[in-house]
Design an enzyme around this catalytic site. Sequence first.
Site, PDB file in Angstrom:
ATOM      1  N   TYR A  66       8.155   3.909  30.392  1.00 39.70           N
ATOM      2  CA  TYR A  66       9.126   4.907  30.837  1.00 39.70           C
ATOM      3  C   TYR A  66       9.995   4.487  32.022  1.00 39.70           C
ATOM      4  CZ  TYR A  66       5.192   5.904  34.022  1.00 39.70           C
ATOM      5  OH  TYR A  66       4.169   5.793  34.936  1.00 39.70           O
ATOM      6  N   HIS A  79       0.104   4.938  37.565  1.00 40.25           N
ATOM      7  CA  HIS A  79      -0.379   6.169  38.199  1.00 40.25           C
ATOM      8  C   HIS A  79      -1.896   6.273  38.084  1.00 40.25           C
ATOM      9  CE1 HIS A  79      -0.200  10.312  39.626  1.00 40.25           C
ATOM     10  NE2 HIS A  79      -1.018  10.639  38.649  1.00 40.25           N
ATOM     11  N   ARG A 103       6.310   3.709  43.729  1.00 42.53           N
ATOM     12  CA  ARG A 103       4.982   3.460  43.164  1.00 42.53           C
ATOM     13  C   ARG A 103       5.030   2.169  42.357  1.00 42.53           C
ATOM     14  NH1 ARG A 103       3.791   6.992  38.623  1.00 42.53           N
ATOM     15  NH2 ARG A 103       3.926   5.086  37.389  1.00 42.53           N
TER      16      ARG A 103
END
Length: 230
Positions: A140, A131, A127
């Site tokens: 993160y 998100h 990804r």
Amino acid sequence: NIIIGTQINHAVGIAYARKLKGADDVVITFIGEGGTSHGEFHEGMNFGAILGVPMVVVVQNNQWAVSTPRSNTTKAETIAQKAIAYGMPGIQVDGNDVFAMYAAVKEAAGRARRGEGPALIEALTYRLGAHTTSDNPSLYRNEEETAEWLERDPLKRFRIYLEGKGLWDAEKEEALKQELNDYVNAVFKNVEAKGAVNPEEIFKYTYEKMTPELEKQYASLKAYLEEEVK
């Protein structure tokens, strides 16, 4: 469907219906690797295998379930091996390779059409972006890793392949971009020309008659909009 995992059950139901009708159809459904840890995934995979439905489950393993890394969602070495427990074939594929994905889906769809039941394809990818609009991946994950995966972008890889075969060039690229931009702008103009949508449209088509809860929500929205106008 925003309820993670339930699309597998929906796919099983649709595939079973097509099987009962004797249709030459295959249902393909998609889910993220994080979703495979949900109970609905297990239920759907198990039921689909038992019924032998013509279904292909593509797991987009993009390494992250929002901010949770894949290593924290399952102890299985691969997502593909989960298929073994359901008695169906599972294969791990480079999800950024157009031809590898085409070959895997073609094989799985072919066996499903032959009445050999469902299959699972784990598409390894990454990804690259956030998100959601409220997500900040830099909090993160290591962005150096993101940069490495960016070089494996499937569009970039496929473009290089086509250019090498003399099937694509910068002129065709710009022409396609212009065509798509024109199409999107035309759609926007068409929608904007229709004018504002009545807020009631959001509520009135779910049930024949709005439920008490929907009526409360509609009244709340209406009051809010009237206040905004003031």
